[in-house]
Design an enzyme around this catalytic site. Structure first.
Site, PDB file in Angstrom:
ATOM      1  N   TYR A   1     -81.025  48.060 -11.760  1.00 32.91           N
ATOM      2  CA  TYR A   1     -80.548  46.699 -11.832  1.00 32.91           C
ATOM      3  C   TYR A   1     -80.123  45.752 -12.572  1.00 32.91           C
ATOM      4  CZ  TYR A   1     -83.207  42.247  -9.176  1.00 32.91           C
ATOM      5  OH  TYR A   1     -82.937  41.622  -8.640  1.00 32.91           O
TER       6      TYR A   1
ATOM      7  N   VAL B   1     -86.039  39.028   4.699  1.00 34.72           N
ATOM      8  CA  VAL B   1     -85.367  37.521   4.150  1.00 34.72           C
ATOM      9  C   VAL B   1     -84.909  37.071   6.010  1.00 34.72           C
ATOM     10  CG1 VAL B   1     -82.961  36.888   3.238  1.00 34.72           C
ATOM     11  CG2 VAL B   1     -84.455  37.957   2.203  1.00 34.72           C
TER      12      VAL B   1
ATOM     13  N   ARG C   1     -78.455  46.585  14.242  1.00 36.32           N
ATOM     14  CA  ARG C   1     -77.898  47.895  14.099  1.00 36.32           C
ATOM     15  C   ARG C   1     -78.554  48.660  15.460  1.00 36.32           C
ATOM     16  NH1 ARG C   1     -80.173  51.382  10.505  1.00 36.32           N
ATOM     17  NH2 ARG C   1     -81.657  50.241   9.658  1.00 36.32           N
ATOM     18  N   ASP C   2     -77.750  49.451  15.926  1.00 34.18           N
ATOM     19  CA  ASP C   2     -78.434  49.770  16.999  1.00 34.18           C
ATOM     20  C   ASP C   2     -79.601  50.546  16.557  1.00 34.18           C
ATOM     21  OD1 ASP C   2     -78.273  49.882  19.987  1.00 34.18           O
ATOM     22  OD2 ASP C   2     -76.116  51.473  20.193  1.00 34.18           O
TER      23      ASP C   2
ATOM     24  N   GLY D   1     -76.899  44.530  -0.448  1.00 32.43           N
ATOM     25  CA  GLY D   1     -75.277  45.451   0.156  1.00 32.43           C
ATOM     26  C   GLY D   1     -76.142  46.787   0.362  1.00 32.43           C
TER      27      GLY D   1
END
Lengths: 364, 364
Positions: free
Chosen positions: B84, B186, B206-207, B277
């Site tokens: 981090y 979020v 996402r599927d 990300g």
């Protein structure tokens, strides 16, 4: 522009006749011009033709100019090819930039006088022509004490460099700017304007046979550091950053890997401004650059900037004045141009299609 | 924090002895706490240990709290792993978010009283512990009429959503926001806060096998449109844009292809804010999006935002008040959490490493 609508009517060649009949006067040189016209969007340069176009009479608010010089910019070719975000209705006259001389003004015209040098404000003017009649507010005056080539090429590249250096980060003398495509016309203007502002520049170039020569050339314009993409990738810029602060502003005209080199060397909170995509490859942006390095990515397109200021030209004038001042002070030179007689426009277009390295300027 | 420096001194286990000697009183429960400690950065959860740590005495400006509940967030694990951008000097106590109850305050403390619920302002507090002594200004009060789990998880995810919806574009009711990772904590907060603000949301997921169930769940939170990545890629969002305007704001927590779907559907002049990300693949940004679509890319990291406002807490308080108001009004629900007894912290950590889908909250 009137000329454009007349051009449209001239598609079948009848308009010349109609204009002659309406005027009921002897047809004079002032009523027509030679222009490089494209009647369809095409990648084939040979589809452009030199044509004789009628010019409307000068009315109250309009102006007749003769074109003196007009460059061939890559964006001009994109418009002809139909791949630019703004397109003129065809048939259209090519060319978006150039300088003309005012020959005649209407009775309501206040900002221009015969003899003035003028440049068109907006893209789509069609500057590859010998003469034009247009509204007063389509033109802006430029001083005649700069060079003709400087005036012909002032309103795209130097102004793009000027805006990018002024509008995205507050840069005090001593701050650093990093850019790629440093040898482009905009890149060279960035070097010079930044130098005049007391900014340091890190200039990334592609490795090439005449590298040392190019380094010398850019340094003679005021470049502080000139580095090849390969050098940045292999050694980084640590040594540079021992001497100057990391850049708050990055200028990217390439994209792909080269854009990444600009991005990854920005200071915390920096801004990368993209104004071209020469590599035709997208930028690769890691999330951490945005989240933890607090980098902002923006784009810049002078055409949009100018269009937003068409109604109130104070900002346009201030920008032209500032760039002209730099030219007069010898701080902003005219890029090396190949001057081509207007009749040999095909040669200039073909050379620009093959390589953007040298700017060709048509001399009318 | 004092505790952190004491912890550092406790590395060799001698400090407990020294504290006992200095106090020359009977060692009491108030002078120590249990804490989940990491003594090196590692991807191995088993390197964390529950340890007994000394607590310093409460002085004039300090506060003693008992922790009530603290979530395990992915960023907590990144800090432990050493990956981090901000790291605590090891040894350190894990956890950055949570809610505690004030037990004792120093004579100079004005903003807190025993019984108050408090949350740590900054990352690095080390919330996986039973108690702490810290400075008054390291804490902020939260009202006790929201749920315990709501208070424990208020200061990272809902506040991130709140800021991103407020700080990057001026959004009037009826405007549209597009996001990916819509089922994240979020993402769910974005759906709810946007709905409360009268904004429309386009939520990319996402599927997955339980797609219909997830669509229902997000719609029940107020999502206007829920679409899979595959649907956006194959059919686009033309039908959506027949009903709502194109989004001025896009929120990206994924990157790669999914980030591109957010970007390419933004309105002219829109902003895409990246706050994660998850795909671990860079964003691919075509030059034309920046130049001709005038899109801006920014990042958001709440930790930085909070740090810039540590000295003047008015904005922090206004944000917490606004989010608490939404919670009280039933417009912002607490995400489904798995409550785990503090002693079973290993289970919660391991589950979070394996999947971020369910948030685990340690209950002290």
């Amino acid at each position: 522009m009137w000329t454009r609508s007349l051009l449209s009517a001239a598609r079948d060649g009848t308009v010349l006749l109609r204009v002659r009949q309406r005027c009921s006067t002897v047809w004079r040189e002032t009523h027509r011009c030679s222009a490089v016209v494209y009647r369809e969007h095409s990648h084939n340069i040979d589809t452009l033709r030199m044509e004789q176009l009628p010019l409307p009479p000068v009315k109250d608010g309009s102006v007749r100019i003769r074109m003196l010089a007009a460059p061939v910019n890559p964006a001009d070719l994109n418009m002809i090819q139909g791949s630019y975000p703004i397109l003129c209705p065809v048939p259209a006259v090519g060319g978006n930039e150039g300088v003309g001389e005012v020959l005649e003004v209407g009775s309501d015209v206040t900002s221009l006088r015969p003899g003035d040098w003028v440049v068109p404000v907006d893209a789509g003017f069609g500057t590859w022509r010998t003469a034009a009649v247009c509204e007063e507010d389509e033109l802006m005056c430029v001083p005649k004490d700069i060079s003709l080539l400087g005036a012909a090429t002032i309103f795209v590249n130097p102004c793009t460099a000027y805006r990018m250096l002024n509008d995205f980060q507050t840069l005090a003398p001593g701050c650093t700017v990093i850019q790629n495509a440093s040898n482009s016309a905009v890149g060279q203007a960035v070097v010079q304007i930044a130098s005049a502002l007391g900014l340091k520049t890190i200039n990334i170039i592609r490795d090439r046979p005449n590298c040392a020569e190019l380094v010398d050339e850019l340094q003679s314009l005021g470049a502080d550091y000139v580095v090849t993409e390969e050098e940045v990738m292999s050694s980084g810029l640590h040594r540079v950053f021992e001497e100057v602060p990391k850049p708050k502003l990055g200028l990217n005209c390439v994209g792909g890997l080269s854009g990444g080199l600009v991005l990854s060397n920005l200071d915390y909170g920096g801004t990368m401004v993209t104004y071209g995509g020469m590599a035709k490859r997208p930028l690769q942006i890691p999330a951490k650059s945005l989240i933890f390095q607090n980098v902002t990515l923006k784009g810049f397109w002078l055409t949009r900037w100018k269009r937003h200021r068409k109604e109130d030209k104070a900002q346009l004038k201030a920008m032209l004045d500032a760039v002209c001042d730099l030219m007069r002070a010898g701080q902003l030179s005219t890029p090396h141009c190949v001057q081509t007689p207007f009749q040999q426009y095909t040669h200039a277009l073909r050379a620009t299609v093959q390589s953007h390295r040298r700017k060709h300027v048509l001399i009318m």
